[in-house]
Scaffold this motif. Structure first.
Motif, short mmCIF file in Angstrom:
data_model
loop_
_atom_site.label_atom_id
_atom_site.label_comp_id
_atom_site.label_asym_id
_atom_site.label_seq_id
_atom_site.Cartn_x
_atom_site.Cartn_y
_atom_site.Cartn_z
N VAL A 1 -68.46 5.80 84.52
CA VAL A 1 -69.49 5.47 83.54
C VAL A 1 -70.56 6.55 83.52
CG1 VAL A 1 -71.35 3.84 83.01
CG2 VAL A 1 -69.10 3.00 83.68
N GLY A 2 -70.89 7.01 84.70
CA GLY A 2 -71.90 8.06 84.79
C GLY A 2 -71.48 9.30 84.03
N LYS A 3 -70.22 9.64 84.18
CA LYS A 3 -69.74 10.81 83.45
C LYS A 3 -69.85 10.62 81.95
CE LYS A 3 -66.40 13.10 86.42
NZ LYS A 3 -64.98 13.16 86.77
N LEU A 4 -69.45 9.44 81.51
CA LEU A 4 -69.51 9.17 80.08
C LEU A 4 -70.94 9.24 79.57
CD1 LEU A 4 -66.94 6.27 79.64
CD2 LEU A 4 -66.76 8.61 78.84
N VAL A 5 -71.83 8.62 80.35
CA VAL A 5 -73.24 8.60 79.93
C VAL A 5 -73.76 10.03 79.85
CG1 VAL A 5 -75.56 7.99 80.67
CG2 VAL A 5 -73.74 6.31 80.80
N HIS A 6 -73.40 10.81 80.85
CA HIS A 6 -73.85 12.20 80.83
C HIS A 6 -73.30 12.94 79.61
CE1 HIS A 6 -75.29 15.93 82.41
NE2 HIS A 6 -74.07 16.47 82.38
N ALA A 7 -72.03 12.71 79.37
CA ALA A 7 -71.41 13.39 78.22
C ALA A 7 -72.07 12.98 76.92
CB ALA A 7 -69.93 13.06 78.17
N ILE A 8 -72.42 11.70 76.81
CA ILE A 8 -73.08 11.24 75.59
C ILE A 8 -74.45 11.88 75.47
CG2 ILE A 8 -74.09 9.23 74.46
CD1 ILE A 8 -71.73 7.62 75.60
N LYS A 9 -75.15 11.91 76.64
CA LYS A 9 -76.48 12.51 76.63
C LYS A 9 -76.42 13.97 76.20
CE LYS A 9 -79.15 9.84 79.98
NZ LYS A 9 -79.52 9.81 81.40
N MET A 10 -75.44 14.65 76.73
CA MET A 10 -75.34 16.07 76.42
C MET A 10 -74.78 16.33 75.03
SD MET A 10 -76.52 17.46 79.06
CE MET A 10 -76.09 19.17 79.02
N GLY A 11 -74.34 15.28 74.41
CA GLY A 11 -73.80 15.46 73.06
C GLY A 11 -72.34 15.89 73.05
N TRP A 12 -71.71 15.81 74.20
CA TRP A 12 -70.29 16.18 74.21
C TRP A 12 -69.44 15.10 73.58
CZ3 TRP A 12 -70.81 17.38 80.12
CH2 TRP A 12 -71.54 18.56 80.28
N ILE A 13 -69.84 13.90 73.84
CA ILE A 13 -69.11 12.79 73.21
C ILE A 13 -70.06 12.16 72.22
CG2 ILE A 13 -68.14 10.52 73.59
CD1 ILE A 13 -67.28 11.36 76.31
N LYS A 14 -69.53 11.99 71.02
CA LYS A 14 -70.37 11.30 70.05
C LYS A 14 -69.76 9.93 69.84
CE LYS A 14 -72.17 15.31 67.82
NZ LYS A 14 -71.35 16.48 67.54
N PRO A 15 -70.50 8.93 70.16
CA PRO A 15 -69.94 7.59 70.00
C PRO A 15 -69.54 7.35 68.55
CG PRO A 15 -72.19 7.49 70.85
CD PRO A 15 -71.89 8.92 70.63
N HIS A 16 -70.39 7.72 67.66
CA HIS A 16 -70.07 7.57 66.23
C HIS A 16 -70.64 8.76 65.50
CE1 HIS A 16 -68.48 3.61 66.72
NE2 HIS A 16 -69.53 3.28 67.44
N ARG A 17 -69.80 9.31 64.66
CA ARG A 17 -70.29 10.41 63.86
C ARG A 17 -71.31 9.87 62.86
NH1 ARG A 17 -67.19 13.88 60.39
NH2 ARG A 17 -65.76 12.16 60.29
N PRO A 18 -72.37 10.59 62.62
CA PRO A 18 -73.31 10.11 61.60
C PRO A 18 -72.62 10.07 60.25
CG PRO A 18 -73.83 12.36 62.30
CD PRO A 18 -72.80 11.85 63.24
N LYS A 19 -72.90 9.03 59.56
CA LYS A 19 -72.26 8.85 58.25
C LYS A 19 -72.73 9.93 57.27
CE LYS A 19 -69.33 5.53 58.35
NZ LYS A 19 -68.69 6.30 59.42
N GLU A 20 -71.79 10.35 56.47
CA GLU A 20 -72.09 11.36 55.45
C GLU A 20 -72.99 10.73 54.40
OE1 GLU A 20 -71.88 15.13 54.75
OE2 GLU A 20 -70.41 14.30 56.12
#
Lengths: 582, 776
Positions: B285-304
């Motif tokens: 979970v920590g890794k995922l949170v870090h990745a999200i924080k760093m912007g490596w993983i985007k939970p959802h792309r912003p809608k066009e």
């Protein structure tokens, strides 16, 4: 002396150009991506003036790009997207390999996509630029929209192409700006004039394509990607200029007319609207209601001399165009099912006619075959069983020829089962000395309002062969001389043999000098002598020009001769037939 | 084989017993009716089983053995029996047989025997277990229980005790009278089958049990299925359980129900890890949170947010037009189609048969039209164009692969290219027509010369003659034969001397033709005869001799013998000096100058550079022109130095002429050029004329009129107006005024020599056709 010796290939043209491979490496892109980038950005290779210099002494064939162009590509955001996509694919593959399905899903959701808006804007800073380049885009879109929805490219692309094509046609109908149309063996060419730009596109005939294997569809798809974006923006802008709603909507009346039909039979709910649009039978909705007769009288400015003439010419052309726009106004057409519906509907609507077809043929028909008001029934079969009295049954070529001729042609030549007159290309503009087919002459006469001549009369005014007589004259002169010499030789021989010549004095004849001819000859001689004094460079150019001219004349003569032979053969046939009848 | 094994191993024994029991048990299933006929029935079986639990295997074996024995006996004694009997016998003797055949019938497939066998065995095992546990069910014959047979995978006990051939396709015994071997190793013979179709049919009609009769493949015997067996078959066919009494819908007992029992199912204490949070999960979970924080993983792309299409050019910015756009070369548009592309073109645009063939044979790249024009009767008949996609693709390739260049198209009127020259009419007089032809020579006339008075013409030919003509009448006045092909003739320009220099081979002869004024002739003779030998005789490269005898009568006066062949002779304007060219590359003696009055010869050059083509004296000043292959050198004879070297810019000079004014020189060359030098301007030609189609042979200036003429191998003589102005600032005007034709080309040679009349604007030309022509 002092100073470092200048090394070769370190400045000048050698550094201004880069080979394709070097450019690719500089951009660190694969060849396919580089190609894509070049297509999207409109970068093309350059031919250096001194290839050997640029090629560092080698003469190997290489394609060179301008270094400036490649530098320009370096900052393109799309390049980043290409790389992102590559990474995405790699990650996706890894996730698949590890069977991390949630990861796969998430990645797919976040699939990198790129937009080409900024590229379009950059390549075409003004709208007119974009409009100028829309030819190829249209041809490509119309081609892709005829593809089967399997295999070669994405279904979405095909649907988008179809949509854009229909939007374009609807716009042209609304603007009534179609000018020329041509049925070639390749497809149907259309030419329209939009905002002062002449735009020509070709639509293939409605057949399934057998896809060639030696065509790289990736290249075509990349072009299509660019072209759909371009065409979409162009369409949007064009619709805006006409106060039409974009994406197009049928206007209230048209929608009502089409509602009554059983549309479920024809298409899915989701597709029926776009199908109705593509039927091209109803007008579009506007954001601002159209005011009738808004054609304002153009203001007259006082002009003088040449300006006046040009003004008058322009006015005349405008008048003609307005007339052409209303070519089919008041006519009601009905299309039989074997004629190309879309093309004809487009054409007829472009020139203000009303058109309909059998209900089962396509969605969007507005009236039945039984309608009493129908004036022209377009049929492409030798005979038709049930014929209504108060309408013409004509072949489809009539419509096309009328559009090109800008007048309603006599229908007699286009009745069912009649051998059609040749269909001429409206794009050919004959200059002086070119071959003009007799049909065109006839057409021009018709346009001028003259009565069509009888056939016998026409054949006389074929062009004459305008070969220069000089050579012949020279030849004859030489021959004369040769003859004289031969006589002399004979006489001398006789003398040598010691025989007495029977000398007889005959009264001399006064040689009639043709003054005109001598004058001409003199002029020709003068010219020949002057040509001798030409400089080498000019002589080369002159020879080239003259060669081209002579070739044109030869070709025109050949065509004329062929036509003559054909007509003669036809006449002979006719005569024989007559004799047989007798 | 069997007995030995079974005898030794107890395990095997057990197996066999199992098998035995199986068979015994299965018997009643299939052969309830038959059981009555047979020697065993259910009750017996039961008892037997119970009793024989400890019994040796051999009880069964004996049984089967007896069976086979019976069979054998039967075979032996009842070989002539009918098939019906056989069937009966079967029913009577082989319980095991019956059972087996039935088994085989039941299994619908014939392949995959192995698995079948296993299934069978399972069943059998089940039965055995069932037999032990549930005794009541034994009557029905089939029991299934969950007990696992320990010999499930052991296949050795599957072997048939009646037929020991094993698990083989029985067709292998097709061609043998027997079908296998029994336990004792005796052959099991096939029952006799001599039923033909008719018997078969009759049997079918008459025998009520025909439908339930099946054949045992292992033994080849016919077996009649009992009612129960038939029933079983039906049940299995319907997909039901074989056992009638088996209830497949028994109520399920939910062992782990929602009701909490007071006793745990297992008594195991709970793990420690179920109490403390997972470290691994935390890390993940920590890794995922870090990745999200760093912007490596985007939970959802912003809608066009922007629509697909919008007004891109809403605000057209003039600054956005970059320099690139000005440099940009738009792609040329596609060529618009002509009439020939129409589906219904005018007939003249269709290809004829030959054109079509030529088109087909042409390489597609070089075809003028990429398609064949076609005429189709109606729009309906227009086919698909197969190259449509190709053409679009090629267009695409052009767009991104073709280098683009701006080409300046010169749109010039060809008439404008022609230089504006004064009209020839205004430049008259010049010769325009051929007026006289001087015939007489039988070979090519190499050289002509005209007397200074303009009355006589001399011509030298390859037929070894020199002929003298009267110019005005074309009469040959005199023919002088010389000892070789005449290379050059030259009339002495001095009016007071009547001498002609003729060169042939290595000789130059000075002739006195004796034409014209007799006084002049005799004066000339006297001049020659008045010569006095000087005291001291110098060594001369050329021998001078006075002609005597016949030669003298013919007109020969002086004979000069040169070391080599002489090509050209030319007089100085004063008439005393005579220059000869002895072309010989590398030799120092290529040009010699003779002084006739003193009979002296001098070699002006110590060394000659290149092959000397021709020489000429300057008409006024003491200059001497020497033309080698590519250069014309001008020497000052008084100062004895080179004053100028003219570069002719051509490959091989053939001839040269000097303007009477002395400041202009023309050179004809073998590479069809005529170069005009203005000595005051430059050493390079002022103008180069390429008028002739072939090599120039000779050129000449008129002495008074501004005319010059050139004769060439193409048979033409071109007369040009070449005006030289006294004003130094004005360049000479050169205008070609007339092309004179007349000479016929023989042996690829046309005009060989041209010369002007000294006073009239007339041109003489001599040609390879053996004529001399006068153009006036």
């Amino acid at each position: 002396m002092g100073g470092l010796q200048k090394k070769k290939y370190e400045s000048g043209s050698a550094t201004n150009y880069v080979s394709r491979n070097k450019a690719r490496k500089k951009l660190s892109l694969s060849l396919a991506d580089f190609r894509r980038l070049c297509i999207l950005k409109g970068i093309y290779p350059h031919e250096p003036k001194h290839k050997k210099k640029v090629n560092k002494g080698s003469t190997a064939p290489r394609t060179f790009y301008l270094l400036k162009d490649i530098r320009f590509l370096l900052h393109e955001p799309v390049v980043g997207k290409f790389r992102e996509y590559k990474i995405f694919v790699r990650k996706l593959r890894k996730a698949y390999g590890k069977a991390e399905w949630s990861g796969v899903e998430r990645m797919k959701e976040n699939k990198p996509v790129y937009k080409l808006d900024h590229i379009i804007k950059e390549r075409y800073p003004t709208f007119i630029d974009a409009l100028r380049d829309v030819d190829d885009a249209l041809s490509m879109c119309f081609l892709f929209s005829t593809f089967a929805r399997t295999g070669k490219c994405h279904v979405q692309t095909i649907q988008l192409c179809r949509r854009l094509g229909v939007e374009w046609m609807n716009y042209i109908i609304d603007l009534r700006s179609l000018r020329k149309v041509f049925l070639s063996i390749k497809g149907i060419y259309y030419q329209a004039e939009v905002l002062g730009q002449t735009i020509t596109w070709i639509v293939p005939y409605q057949f399934a394509h057998d896809h060639p294997t030696d065509v790289d569809y990736r290249v075509m798809a990349t072009f299509t990607e660019l072209y759909t974006t371009l065409l979409g923006f162009v369409n949007f802008r064009l619709y805006q200029t006409l106060n039409l709603v974009y994406p197009p909507k049928l206007d209230g009346q048209g929608e009502f007319n089409l509602k009554s039909e059983c549309e479920e039979d024809y298409a899915l709910e989701s597709e029926s609207y776009s199908e109705k649009l593509s039927a091209l039978s109803a007008s579009l909705a506007r954001t601002v209601p159209l005011v009738e007769d808004e054609e304002a009288e153009p203001d007259h400015f006082p002009a003088e001399g040449e300006d006046l003439e040009t003004m008058e010419a322009r006015e005349k052309i405008e008048l003609e165009q307005n007339k052409q726009k209303k070519l089919f106004e008041g006519l009601k057409f009905f299309l039989n099912r074997e004629v190309p519906r879309e093309s004809l509907a487009f054409l007829i609507r472009c020139f203000g006619g009303q058109v309909s077809w059998d209900k089962s043929l396509c969605i969007g028909s507005t009236y039945d075959e039984t309608d009493e008001m129908i004036t022209h029934h377009i049929v492409d079969r030798p005979t038709i069983d049930k014929q209504y009295i108060n309408r013409y049954y004509i072949q489809p070529q009539w419509v096309y020829d009328c559009v090109n001729a800008k007048i309603l042609l006599p229908v007699e030549e286009y009745f069912l089962g009649v051998t059609l007159p040749p269909h001429l290309s409206p794009f050919v503009e004959e200059s002086e000395g070119d071959y003009v087919p007799p049909e065109k002459l006839k057409l021009l006469a018709l346009q001028r309002g003259e009565k069509p001549q009888t056939e016998e009369e026409e054949e006389g005014d074929e062009e004459e062969e305008d070969e220069d007589d000089e050579e012949e004259d020279d030849q004859s002169e030489e021959e004369d001389e040769a003859e004289d010499e031969a006589n002399l030789a004979e006489m001398e021989e006789k003398r040598a043999q010691g025989k007495r010549l029977s000398v007889k004095v005959t009264p001399g004849k006064v040689k009639q000098e043709n003054r005109m001819r001598t004058e001409q000859e003199e002029k020709a001689e003068e010219k020949r002598l002057a040509i001798m004094m030409m400089k080498k460079k000019e002589k080369y150019l002159y020879d080239k020009i003259m060669f081209g001219k002579k070739r044109n004349v030869r070709e025109a003569n050949k065509l004329a001769a062929k036509r003559k032979a054909h007509d003669d053969a036809n006449k002979a046939d006719k005569k024989q037939n007559k004799k047989k009848k007798c | 084989m069997r007995p030995t094994h079974s005898g030794t191993m107890s395990k095997l024994k057990n197996k066999k017993r199992n098998l035995e029991e199986n068979e015994d048990e299965q018997l009643p299933i299939f052969d309830k009716d038959g059981g009555k006929d047979g020697h065993l029935d259910d009750g017996d079986e039961d008892q037997g089983d119970l009793s024989d639990s400890e019994e040796s295997v051999f009880s069964g074996l004996e049984e089967s053995g007896s069976d086979s024995d019976d069979e054998e006996e039967e075979e032996e004694d009842g070989s002539e029996e009918k098939s019906s009997d056989v069937e009966e016998d079967k029913a009577a003797d082989g319980d095991g047989d019956d059972q087996l055949s039935a088994k085989e019938v039941i299994e619908p497939q014939t392949d995959g025997q192995h698995s079948k066998e296993k299934k069978k065995k399972k069943k059998a095992a089940g039965k055995e277990g069932g037999e032990e546990s549930v005794a009541s069910d034994r009557d029905s014959g089939l029991q299934i229980s969950s007990q696992v047979d320990e010999y499930e995978h052991d296949t050795s006990d599957e072997e048939d005790i009646r037929n020991t051939v094993g698990n083989i396709p029985m067709e292998w015994y097709k061609d043998y009278p027997h079908i296998g071997y029994d336990l004792e190793g005796k052959k099991i013979f096939k029952p006799i089958r001599n039923k033909d179709e008719l018997d078969e049919f009759l049997d079918k009609m008459e025998n009520p049990d025909y439908w339930r009769t099946v054949q045992d493949k292992m033994t080849g015997a016919d077996i009649r299925l009992s009612d129960e067996q038939v029933d079983l078959v039906h049940r299995l066919q319907q997909g039901k359980f074989g056992d009638v009494n088996f209830n497949e819908y028994e109520p399920a007992i939910d062992f782990f129900s929602n009701e909490v029992m007071i006793h745990p199912v297992t008594n195991r204490p709970q793990d420690k890890r179920s109490f403390i949070p997972s470290l691994i999960e935390k890390e993940k979970v920590g890794k995922l949170v870090h990745a999200i924080k760093m912007g490596w993983i985007k939970p959802h792309r912003p809608k066009e947010t922007t629509p697909q299409y919008y007004d891109l050019w809403a605000k057209e910015d003039p600054n956005s037009i970059l320099g690139r756009h000005k440099m940009h070369i738009p792609a040329p548009k596609m060529k618009l189609p002509g009439h020939e592309e129409s589906y219904n073109p005018p007939p003249e645009y269709l290809m004829s048969e030959e054109e079509r063939l030529a088109w087909e044979q042409q390489d597609p790249e070089y075809r003028k039209l990429s398609f064949l024009p076609q005429k189709l009767a109606c729009l309906r008949a227009v086919p698909a164009y197969s190259r449509f996609i190709h053409e679009r693709f090629e267009r695409c390739l052009d767009l991104y692969l073709c280098p683009r260049q701006r080409k300046m198209r010169v749109n010039v009127n060809p008439e404008d290219l022609i230089p504006k020259l004064p009209k020839p009419k205004d430049l008259q007089p010049f010769p325009t027509t051929q007026s006289l032809v001087y015939r007489g020579h039988s070979s090519l006339v190499r050289s002509i010369s005209i007397s200074p008075s303009g009355q006589w013409l001399v011509s030298g030919s390859d037929d070894c003659t020199v002929r003298f003509w009267e110019v005005s009448t074309a009469r040959c006045l005199k023919t002088v034969e010389v000892g070789g092909a005449v290379k050059g003739v030259a009339w002495n320009p001095n009016l007071s001397i009547c001498l002609v220099a003729v060169s042939y081979d290595d000789t130059v002869v000075l002739l006195n033709p004796g034409l014209g004024d007799r006084l002049v002739c005799t004066a000339t003779d006297q001049l020659i005869s008045s010569y006095e030998e000087p005291e001291e005789v110098k060594d001369q490269p050329v021998q001078w001799a006075v002609a005597e005898g016949e030669g003298h009568e013919q007109g020969h006066r002086l004979i000069l013998k040169h070391p080599k062949a002489v090509r050209q002779v030319t007089w100085h304007g004063k008439g005393d000096y005579l220059a000869c060219v002895i072309p010989d590359n590398g030799s120092s003696l290529q040009v010699v100058i003779h002084q006739v009055s003193k009979r002296r010869t001098q070699n002006p050059f110590r060394k000659n550079k290149g092959l000397v083509q021709c020489v000429s004296f300057h008409p006024i000043r003491p200059y001497f022109f020497v033309a080698t292959q590519r250069y014309v050198r001008v020497y000052n004879l008084i100062k004895q130095e080179l004053t100028k070297k003219l570069m002719a810019n051509c490959k091989w000079i053939s001839s040269m002429a000097i303007h009477p004014g002395g400041d202009n020189v023309i050179c004809g060359s073998y590479d069809c050029r005529l170069a005009w030098f203005d000595l005051d301007l430059s050493t390079k030609p002022y103008k180069v004329l390429r008028q002739h189609k072939k090599a120039l042979r000779s050129v000449a200036y008129h002495r008074h009129y501004p005319l010059f003429v050139s004769g060439s191998d193409d048979g033409n003589v071109i007369v040009c107006h070449g005006m030289v102005y006294n004003d130094l600032l004005q360049n000479p005007l050169i205008v070609p005024v007339k092309v004179l034709k007349g000479h016929t080309i023989t042996h690829d040679l046309g005009v060989l020599d041209v010369t002007f009349h000294p006073t009239q604007p007339w041109v003489f030309s001599s040609g390879a056709d053996g004529t001399v022509r006068l153009f006036t």
